[in-house]
Design a protein around this motif. Structure first.
Motif, PDB file in Angstrom:
ATOM      1  N   THR A 111      14.353   4.887 -13.117  1.00 52.61           N
ATOM      2  CA  THR A 111      15.176   4.697 -14.313  1.00 52.61           C
ATOM      3  C   THR A 111      14.512   3.675 -15.220  1.00 52.61           C
ATOM      4  OG1 THR A 111      17.212   5.155 -13.076  1.00 52.61           O
ATOM      5  CG2 THR A 111      17.437   4.023 -15.194  1.00 52.61           C
ATOM      6  N   HIS A 112      14.358   4.041 -16.482  1.00 46.18           N
ATOM      7  CA  HIS A 112      13.740   3.127 -17.447  1.00 46.18           C
ATOM      8  C   HIS A 112      14.607   3.080 -18.695  1.00 46.18           C
ATOM      9  CE1 HIS A 112      10.458   2.060 -20.533  1.00 46.18           C
ATOM     10  NE2 HIS A 112      10.791   0.975 -19.885  1.00 46.18           N
ATOM     11  N   GLN A 113      15.018   1.884 -19.082  1.00 37.99           N
ATOM     12  CA  GLN A 113      15.782   1.704 -20.308  1.00 37.99           C
ATOM     13  C   GLN A 113      15.168   0.570 -21.112  1.00 37.99           C
ATOM     14  OE1 GLN A 113      19.807   0.951 -19.057  1.00 37.99           O
ATOM     15  NE2 GLN A 113      19.234  -0.701 -17.682  1.00 37.99           N
ATOM     16  N   ALA A 114      15.097   0.758 -22.427  1.00 38.80           N
ATOM     17  CA  ALA A 114      14.450  -0.238 -23.278  1.00 38.80           C
ATOM     18  C   ALA A 114      15.118  -0.263 -24.643  1.00 38.80           C
ATOM     19  CB  ALA A 114      12.964   0.078 -23.435  1.00 38.80           C
ATOM     20  N   LYS A 115      15.168  -1.458 -25.214  1.00 46.68           N
ATOM     21  CA  LYS A 115      15.709  -1.662 -26.556  1.00 46.68           C
ATOM     22  C   LYS A 115      14.719  -2.514 -27.334  1.00 46.68           C
ATOM     23  CE  LYS A 115      19.679  -3.615 -29.032  1.00 46.68           C
ATOM     24  NZ  LYS A 115      21.005  -4.287 -28.874  1.00 46.68           N
ATOM     25  N   THR A 116      14.296  -2.007 -28.466  1.00 43.33           N
ATOM     26  CA  THR A 116      13.334  -2.710 -29.311  1.00 43.33           C
ATOM     27  C   THR A 116      13.952  -2.944 -30.685  1.00 43.33           C
ATOM     28  OG1 THR A 116      11.499  -1.591 -28.195  1.00 43.33           O
ATOM     29  CG2 THR A 116      11.005  -2.718 -30.262  1.00 43.33           C
ATOM     30  N   LYS A 117      13.989  -4.204 -31.116  1.00 48.42           N
ATOM     31  CA  LYS A 117      14.478  -4.531 -32.464  1.00 48.42           C
ATOM     32  C   LYS A 117      13.333  -5.107 -33.273  1.00 48.42           C
ATOM     33  CE  LYS A 117      17.171  -8.145 -33.275  1.00 48.42           C
ATOM     34  NZ  LYS A 117      18.396  -8.989 -33.343  1.00 48.42           N
ATOM     35  N   ILE A 126      16.597  -0.849 -34.936  1.00 50.91           N
ATOM     36  CA  ILE A 126      16.720  -0.898 -33.483  1.00 50.91           C
ATOM     37  C   ILE A 126      16.425   0.480 -32.912  1.00 50.91           C
ATOM     38  CG2 ILE A 126      18.301  -1.251 -31.547  1.00 50.91           C
ATOM     39  CD1 ILE A 126      19.794  -3.277 -33.236  1.00 50.91           C
ATOM     40  N   SER A 127      15.568   0.540 -31.918  1.00 47.41           N
ATOM     41  CA  SER A 127      15.299   1.799 -31.214  1.00 47.41           C
ATOM     42  C   SER A 127      15.629   1.601 -29.740  1.00 47.41           C
ATOM     43  CB  SER A 127      13.836   2.227 -31.369  1.00 47.41           C
ATOM     44  OG  SER A 127      12.982   1.316 -30.703  1.00 47.41           O
ATOM     45  N   GLN A 128      16.184   2.644 -29.126  1.00 47.28           N
ATOM     46  CA  GLN A 128      16.582   2.576 -27.722  1.00 47.28           C
ATOM     47  C   GLN A 128      16.154   3.849 -26.999  1.00 47.28           C
ATOM     48  OE1 GLN A 128      20.517   0.572 -26.912  1.00 47.28           O
ATOM     49  NE2 GLN A 128      20.901   1.147 -29.032  1.00 47.28           N
ATOM     50  N   VAL A 129      15.734   3.689 -25.753  1.00 41.70           N
ATOM     51  CA  VAL A 129      15.378   4.833 -24.920  1.00 41.70           C
ATOM     52  C   VAL A 129      15.971   4.631 -23.536  1.00 41.70           C
ATOM     53  CG1 VAL A 129      13.230   5.390 -26.132  1.00 41.70           C
ATOM     54  CG2 VAL A 129      13.199   3.774 -24.231  1.00 41.70           C
ATOM     55  N   HIS A 130      16.323   5.727 -22.895  1.00 39.75           N
ATOM     56  CA  HIS A 130      16.845   5.685 -21.528  1.00 39.75           C
ATOM     57  C   HIS A 130      16.351   6.940 -20.822  1.00 39.75           C
ATOM     58  CE1 HIS A 130      19.731   6.039 -18.182  1.00 39.75           C
ATOM     59  NE2 HIS A 130      19.775   4.717 -18.245  1.00 39.75           N
ATOM     60  N   GLN A 169      11.771  -3.299  -9.118  1.00 41.15           N
ATOM     61  CA  GLN A 169      12.435  -3.612 -10.381  1.00 41.15           C
ATOM     62  C   GLN A 169      11.507  -4.454 -11.242  1.00 41.15           C
ATOM     63  OE1 GLN A 169      16.653  -4.780 -10.563  1.00 41.15           O
ATOM     64  NE2 GLN A 169      16.057  -6.503 -11.862  1.00 41.15           N
ATOM     65  N   LEU A 170      11.268  -3.998 -12.456  1.00 40.45           N
ATOM     66  CA  LEU A 170      10.457  -4.727 -13.425  1.00 40.45           C
ATOM     67  C   LEU A 170      11.316  -5.010 -14.650  1.00 40.45           C
ATOM     68  CD1 LEU A 170       7.141  -2.646 -13.266  1.00 40.45           C
ATOM     69  CD2 LEU A 170       7.750  -4.694 -11.948  1.00 40.45           C
ATOM     70  N   ASP A 171      11.187  -6.209 -15.212  1.00 37.55           N
ATOM     71  CA  ASP A 171      11.995  -6.621 -16.362  1.00 37.55           C
ATOM     72  C   ASP A 171      11.111  -7.166 -17.476  1.00 37.55           C
ATOM     73  OD1 ASP A 171      14.961  -6.409 -15.524  1.00 37.55           O
ATOM     74  OD2 ASP A 171      14.045  -7.443 -13.819  1.00 37.55           O
ATOM     75  N   TRP A 172      11.555  -6.922 -18.714  1.00 37.38           N
ATOM     76  CA  TRP A 172      10.894  -7.447 -19.904  1.00 37.38           C
ATOM     77  C   TRP A 172      11.937  -8.118 -20.789  1.00 37.38           C
ATOM     78  CZ3 TRP A 172      10.002  -2.862 -17.580  1.00 37.38           C
ATOM     79  CH2 TRP A 172       8.686  -2.514 -17.251  1.00 37.38           C
ATOM     80  N   ASP A 173      11.623  -9.286 -21.304  1.00 34.73           N
ATOM     81  CA  ASP A 173      12.493 -10.003 -22.231  1.00 34.73           C
ATOM     82  C   ASP A 173      11.588 -10.815 -23.145  1.00 34.73           C
ATOM     83  OD1 ASP A 173      14.418 -11.370 -23.606  1.00 34.73           O
ATOM     84  OD2 ASP A 173      15.425 -12.208 -21.849  1.00 34.73           O
ATOM     85  N   ALA A 192      13.823  -4.685 -21.719  1.00 31.74           N
ATOM     86  CA  ALA A 192      13.688  -3.447 -20.953  1.00 31.74           C
ATOM     87  C   ALA A 192      13.820  -3.732 -19.466  1.00 31.74           C
ATOM     88  CB  ALA A 192      12.346  -2.775 -21.245  1.00 31.74           C
ATOM     89  N   ARG A 193      14.137  -2.674 -18.722  1.00 37.18           N
ATOM     90  CA  ARG A 193      14.177  -2.742 -17.257  1.00 37.18           C
ATOM     91  C   ARG A 193      13.753  -1.395 -16.695  1.00 37.18           C
ATOM     92  NH1 ARG A 193      19.021  -5.340 -13.905  1.00 37.18           N
ATOM     93  NH2 ARG A 193      17.722  -7.151 -14.441  1.00 37.18           N
ATOM     94  N   MET A 194      12.920  -1.436 -15.656  1.00 36.59           N
ATOM     95  CA  MET A 194      12.532  -0.241 -14.935  1.00 36.59           C
ATOM     96  C   MET A 194      12.852  -0.440 -13.462  1.00 36.59           C
ATOM     97  SD  MET A 194      10.366   1.534 -12.806  1.00 36.59           S
ATOM     98  CE  MET A 194       8.829   0.647 -12.624  1.00 36.59           C
ATOM     99  N   THR A 195      13.584   0.494 -12.870  1.00 36.66           N
ATOM    100  CA  THR A 195      13.886   0.436 -11.451  1.00 36.66           C
ATOM    101  C   THR A 195      13.409   1.720 -10.789  1.00 36.66           C
ATOM    102  OG1 THR A 195      16.108   1.366 -11.763  1.00 36.66           O
ATOM    103  CG2 THR A 195      15.896  -1.034 -11.793  1.00 36.66           C
ATOM    104  N   GLU A 196      12.957   1.584  -9.577  1.00 36.19           N
ATOM    105  CA  GLU A 196      12.495   2.726  -8.790  1.00 36.19           C
ATOM    106  C   GLU A 196      13.051   2.573  -7.381  1.00 36.19           C
ATOM    107  OE1 GLU A 196       8.335   5.128  -7.872  1.00 36.19           O
ATOM    108  OE2 GLU A 196       8.301   3.208  -8.923  1.00 36.19           O
ATOM    109  N   ARG A 197      13.606   3.644  -6.819  1.00 37.20           N
ATOM    110  CA  ARG A 197      14.196   3.540  -5.493  1.00 37.20           C
ATOM    111  C   ARG A 197      13.934   4.817  -4.695  1.00 37.20           C
ATOM    112  NH1 ARG A 197      19.114   6.132  -4.697  1.00 37.20           N
ATOM    113  NH2 ARG A 197      19.979   7.161  -6.545  1.00 37.20           N
TER     114      ARG A 197
END
Length: 304
Positions: free
Chosen positions: A62-68, A77-81, A266-270, A287-292
């Motif tokens: 799962t990857h979700q990101a928000k860029t302003k 603002i752009s968002q992806v999921h 889990q990887l995080d960006w801020d 953004a956050r990316m999780t893999e399980r």
């Protein structure tokens, strides 16, 4: 450069990054002490891949990101999921740890929105035609993206790319380069990488980075490893920094020691970059990316 340029590049990179799946498997040679007690600070663990011919190893990512961005007073603002199901098919494995596997993305659910534009949604299992923005991903689902040969330390000795891209956007490589020597708790190892960025004059510049891994703990058969990456090449241009921060990996990885399988990542960006396109410009990236691991290792007949 227009305000939309950064976001279009980013959203396109996210779609491409979907195809660069990032799984890493580790195993440790355990001491002769009982498994239940916590390891002592003197105990060392040898990290090695442990793949077996005929295995299918499945993950959900799962990857979700928000860029302003704000450029010359205009804010967008752009968002992806994205949620993807992917797997490795292990074709062969030798006693010395060399293994050959195929990497496949099976299905995907994607959502994307830029500014005031209508939100785009698509699921590969819906039976509907994908929007043009997702067409590249759609064409490559269910196909072999790459056939990779690795040694026991995770180094690629041979790779054949069929349809996928090598872009990772900080999500990691398909395999992890493991340390040669056994590690005690708290010990670290580093892996060098390179990031290619585009300058304002369209030239490509190579930025060297270092990924630092630390074995934080081993408990009830699970190893926890922290990851922090940083650029080694000095960066004075904020437009370059805006591209680099989106490709740095920082987070935590958990592994099943006995089976050599990644349980989760889990990887995080801020990140905030000021002045990337002029004195009053700003970019915020969250953004956050999780893999399980979504099921147990499946075993099939060994391929000839």
């Amino acid at each position: 450069m227009e305000p939309l340029a950064v976001n279009r590049h980013h959203c396109s990179s996210i779609s491409v990054a979907l195809l660069a799946a990032l799984t890493v498997s580790l195993s440790t040679a355990q001491a002769e002490e009982p498994a239940n007690p916590a390891p002592s600070v003197l105990e060392k663990f040898t990290l090695r891949y442990d793949l077996n011919a005929g295995e299918t190893i499945r993950y959900e990512v799962t990857h979700q990101a928000k860029t302003k961005t704000r450029i010359r007073g205009a804010e967008e603002i752009s968002q992806v999921h994205t949620v993807s199901q992917r797997h490795w098919d292990v074709l062969t494995a030798t006693e010395d740890g060399e293994a050959v596997f195929e990497h496949v993305v099976d299905s995907v659910e994607m959502t994307q929105q830029r500014g005031e534009e209508e939100e785009l949604r698509w699921s590969s299992e819906s039976g509907e035609e994908p929007p043009m923005e997702f067409s590249v991903v759609a064409k490559q689902l269910g196909t072999k993206l790459a056939t990779v040969t690795i040694n026991s330390q995770g180094n690629e000795t041979h790779r054949e790319d069929h349809a996928g891209s090598k872009a990772s956007l900080g999500m990691g490589s398909l395999t992890l380069q493991l340390p040669e020597e056994p590690l005690a708790l708290g010990a670290s190892w580093s892996v060098p990488h390179e990031i290619r960025v585009r300058l304002e004059n369209s030239e490509i510049k190579v930025i060297k980075i270092r990924e630092r891994y630390t074995l934080e703990k081993v408990q009830t058969g699970v190893a926890t490893i922290s990851l922090h990456s940083e650029p080694l090449t000095p960066i004075s241009d904020d437009s370059v920094r805006a591209q680099v921060v989106q490709q740095l990996s920082n987070g935590e990885i958990r592994f099943d020691i006995d089976n050599g399988r990644m349980l989760s990542k889990q990887l995080d960006w801020d990140e905030t970059v000021v002045g990337f396109q002029g004195a009053n410009s700003l970019m915020e990236y969250r953004a956050r990316m999780t893999e399980r691991l979504v099921d147990k290792v499946q075993r099939t007949a060994t391929r000839p």
